[in-house]
Every structure is written in C-alpha cells, then in structure tokens.
Design an enzyme around this catalytic site. Structure first.
Site, PDB file in Angstrom:
ATOM      1  N   SER A   7      10.593 -40.352   8.951  1.00 38.26           N
ATOM      2  CA  SER A   7      10.222 -39.707  10.214  1.00 38.26           C
ATOM      3  C   SER A   7       9.143 -38.651   9.998  1.00 38.26           C
ATOM      4  O   SER A   7       8.232 -38.509  10.815  1.00 38.26           O
ATOM      5  CB  SER A   7      11.443 -39.040  10.858  1.00 38.26           C
ATOM      6  OG  SER A   7      12.337 -40.021  11.278  1.00 38.26           O
ATOM      7  N   ALA A  54      13.461 -37.367  -5.469  1.00 38.47           N
ATOM      8  CA  ALA A  54      13.647 -37.731  -6.870  1.00 38.47           C
ATOM      9  C   ALA A  54      13.827 -39.238  -6.911  1.00 38.47           C
ATOM     10  O   ALA A  54      14.618 -39.786  -6.143  1.00 38.47           O
ATOM     11  CB  ALA A  54      14.895 -37.046  -7.417  1.00 38.47           C
ATOM     12  N   ARG A 103      14.282 -24.161  -3.612  1.00 35.47           N
ATOM     13  CA  ARG A 103      15.250 -23.793  -2.570  1.00 35.47           C
ATOM     14  C   ARG A 103      15.250 -22.276  -2.382  1.00 35.47           C
ATOM     15  O   ARG A 103      15.274 -21.780  -1.259  1.00 35.47           O
ATOM     16  CB  ARG A 103      16.659 -24.275  -2.958  1.00 35.47           C
ATOM     17  CG  ARG A 103      16.815 -25.763  -2.821  1.00 35.47           C
ATOM     18  CD  ARG A 103      18.254 -26.158  -3.094  1.00 35.47           C
ATOM     19  NE  ARG A 103      18.457 -27.585  -2.948  1.00 35.47           N
ATOM     20  CZ  ARG A 103      19.645 -28.181  -3.094  1.00 35.47           C
ATOM     21  NH1 ARG A 103      20.708 -27.463  -3.398  1.00 35.47           N
ATOM     22  NH2 ARG A 103      19.760 -29.483  -2.932  1.00 35.47           N
ATOM     23  N   GLU A 114       0.831  -1.210   0.000  1.00 32.01           N
ATOM     24  CA  GLU A 114       0.000   0.000   0.000  1.00 32.01           C
ATOM     25  C   GLU A 114       0.863   1.257   0.000  1.00 32.01           C
ATOM     26  O   GLU A 114       0.528   2.264  -0.624  1.00 32.01           O
ATOM     27  CB  GLU A 114      -0.902   0.037   1.254  1.00 32.01           C
ATOM     28  CG  GLU A 114      -1.846  -1.141   1.406  1.00 32.01           C
ATOM     29  CD  GLU A 114      -1.236  -2.267   2.235  1.00 32.01           C
ATOM     30  OE1 GLU A 114      -0.047  -2.591   2.024  1.00 32.01           O
ATOM     31  OE2 GLU A 114      -1.948  -2.841   3.070  1.00 32.01           O
TER      32      GLU A 114
END
Ligand code: NDP
Ligand code: ZN
Length: 360
Positions: free
Chosen positions: A299, A154, A184, A52
């Site tokens: 995990s 991958a 990344r 703004e």
C-alpha cells in the site's frame, strides 16, 4: 580554526542528540571569543533549552563581542521558550554564523533578519548541506505536514520475508536486529498491519542494551481485529493507535479500555495511506517506521508514500512460491511505472547486508 571547523563541531554536538528532540530539530551551537571556545550547546529535548541558550549560558559575559556558530537559524518566535535571536542580541554577540535557514514558516528568514536589524553581522550557508541532512525528517515534515516515511524490511537472499507457513523470526542475525532497534529509538512511530499483530504478537518496542525510547505503535486494522490480549494492547510500554475503517461501531472500540490504546476512525471504510499520513502529521508524528507485512508495504509503494527504503538481506534461501516477498498487492505491470530508487549505502552487518535507498 576556520568557520567550517567550528561549524563542524556544532554539527557534531547536534548529531549526538539526534533522535531525542522530536518534534523539534536537532541543533548545535558553539560560541567563540578571540579564537577561544567559550560556550558549547545542543538542543536535547523538546520543551527544554535551545542549543544557543546552553552555549550562551556557558559563555557568560564572554559572549559579548563573540561569534556564535549555530547549525539552524536562531528562532524568532515565542514557542515553549523565548526566542534565541533576542538572547543573542541581549548578550551582545558580534557575529552569528548559521549553517541552514529554518523552513518552519514561523521562523524562516525572520530570525536572521532580527539579528541583522540589531546590527549583528550574519553569515548563512556554512556547511549547509550537512546541516540539512541532519534534519531531513524535520524539513520534510515542515514542508509536507506529514511524517517522513521509512519502509524497513528483512528478507532472505531469495527475496522472502517469511516462510510458506508465515514464520519470519528471525530471518536476519542479532546485529541487524540491533540496528533496527536503533531506528525504532529514533522514530516517533512504528506501523504494521493487523495481520502482523495476529501472526507474531510483536511488542514493537525498542530494546537496546541501554534502553531507548519506544515509538508510538500504529496498527492498520480495517475491522478492528487486534486481539484484546495482544502485547500492543496489554503491555502498556508505549501508546498504541489502532486505525480502523469508518464503519467500525463505537461499542466495538469501547472494549479497548487501556489509557494507552486509542482507536482512530478513518473517513472511509477502506484505510488509505495518504489519509493515515495526514492523520499522523496532524498529531505531530514527524517520522514513521513501517515494518509492515507485504500488504502494508504494497500500500505504501502503490501510493508512492515513502521517503526511504531499508532492506536487510540474510544469506538464507527460503524458497516456496507462496512464501511472501517484500511487496504484495498487484504491483506495477509495466517497468516504466516501477519505483526507481537511488542507493545511498550498502554495508555488511554481521552476516547480513543492509541497503539504504531513496526514491529518485
Ligand atoms: P500485514 O501485516 O501487512 O497486514 C495486512 C493487513 O492490514 C491487511 O490484510 C488489512 O487487514 C490491514 N490493513 C488495513 N489497511 C491496510 C492498508 N491500507 N494496506 C494494507 N493493509 C491494510 O499482513 P501480511 O499478511 O502481508 O504480512 C504478515 C506476515 O508478514 C507475517 O507472517 C509476518 O511475520 C510477516 N512479516 C515479515 C516482516 C519481515 O521484515 N520479514 C515484517 C513484518 C511482517 P484488514 O482488512 O483486516 O484491515
Ligand atoms: Zn531557539
């Protein structure tokens, strides 16, 4: 042009700065007076002007009696910059159209209320879905105080992430790898397990044709085995945070003398993903890109701690019973417990296929 069309323009402005505003959301603004665009703005970087502010500056005196289109509710609190709702009032804007309310408790609803109290006409909800999608990460962080987690992997067409000897460079082609570097650039932090550091000595930096921003590197390393001569310790390209078990003695971490390396002790001898996310959230990490080996991936899966899953599939067949697949660990023994995802997109990148999915 309609309200929707002006808002679409504001969204496009915001989109252009996606990935460079963390810990702030991406926001765009357009100021229109008598059917003419008189101001455009986007928030470009935390600590710098909000959307703004830029758009109103460009509009100058023409802001009086104008309509301002903003993709996120104008702020009402004194942060690093003064509140935008005050500025909109000061500049005598007549009408404010907001795509989505902010879910930051410091702001939510208060910015809109302040504008209304000052007699400004306010409309909320124009292209709201698009605006929320643009800031998925920000909204998640505000609600959970933990980073938005993307697991990226991958694999070969037969589901392997490395050969039996552990070779994994490179399973996918150059274009897919370039795509990974874009992620990344957009993430605050990247996470791997210590075995990946030991096996590949990765730099975990962003390598795009025009540079890019490096994520903070997080290593899960229970017994502090990250080699003192590994790239994440020596290259000084980005901060590296090594998370270790509670038992690791201080003498051991004092060996890591680089200013860029921080050793963080978990509260238990075993590192738990929920605690890792709480620590990262506390430190202002909004988005986490997990490029783990199969144990780290497992995990995150077992703790059901991820919001997005991205897999690049290469048309190679690696084979070998002992060659790792995406997730190690013990897995879910019943199909009823398996994580159910919904596919968001499937595309071909070079010779590879990219699939993006999110948990249902
Ligand atoms: P990881 O890289 O997943 O590291 C696992 C290690 O991290 C564990 O053995 C453990 O070591 C440490 N760790 C600490 N806390 C946790 C936790 N909560 N959960 C899981 N691990 C934790 O190892 P992998 O052996 O599974 O994978 C490494 C292999 O995977 C390499 O060969 C690498 O090349 C390949 N790879 C392939 C990728 C691909 O996309 N194709 C991506 C990344 C890796 P400790 O007990 O010592 O702390
Ligand atoms: Zn603001």
């Amino acid at each position: 042009m309609t309200d929707q069309e002006y808002m679409r323009l504001a969204l496009d402005l915001a989109k252009a700065a996606q990935g460079q505003t963390s810990p702030n959301p991406t926001v765009g603004a357009v100021v229109v007076k008598d059917g003419v665009i008189v101001g455009l703005g986007a928030h470009l970087k935390a600590g710098e002007g909000h959307a703004e502010v830029h758009a109103l500056k460009m509009a100058g005196d023409k802001a009086e009696g104008a309509t301002a289109y903003v993709t996120l509710e104008p702020c009402s609190h004194f942060g690093k910059t003064p509140p935008c709702s005050n500025l909109l009032i000061e500049k005598k804007v007549k009408r404010v159209v907001v795509a989505s309310l902010d879910n930051n408790p410091l702001v939510s609803g208060k910015g809109v209320q302040r504008l209304k109290d000052a007699g400004i006409e306010v409309e909320v909800g124009v292209l709201e879905k698009e605006a929320r999608e643009l800031n998925t990460v920000f909204f998640h962080y505000m609600a959970e105080h933990k980073p938005y987690v993307t697991i990226k992997t991958a694999m070969s067409l037969d589901g392997k992430i490395a050969t039996v000897t552990g070779e994994s460079k490179w399973i996918t082609g150059e274009q897919a790898r370039l795509d990974v570097h874009r992620y990344r650039h957009e993430h605050d932090a990247i996470l791997v397990g210590v075995n990946t550091v030991l096996a590949d000595n990765p730099s975990l930096t962003t390598r795009l044709p025009n540079g890019g921003k490096h994520p903070i590197r997080i290593i899960l390393d229970t017994n502090l085995r990250t080699p003192l001569d590994s790239l994440v310790v020596t290259d000084g390209m980005a901060p590296t945070w090594i998370i270790v078990g509670s038992h690791v003695p201080q003498e051991k971490w004092e060996q890591y003398t680089s200013d860029m390396v921080t050793v963080i002790r978990a509260s238990k001898s075993r590192i738990e993903i929920n605690e890792v996310l709480a620590i990262l959230g506390e430190k202002g990490i909004l988005s986490l890109f997990v490029e783990g080996g199969q144990q780290v991936n497992a995990s995150f899966l077992e703790a059901k701690c991820f919001q997005q899953f991205i897999v690049y599939i290469s048309p190679k067949l690696i084979g070998g019973q002992a060659a790792p697949t995406i997730f190690g660990g013990s897995g879910f023994s019943s199909l009823a417990d398996a994580a159910s995802l919904s596919i968001q997109s499937i595309e071909t990148i070079g010779d590879d296929i990219k699939i993006v999915a999110i948990p249902k």
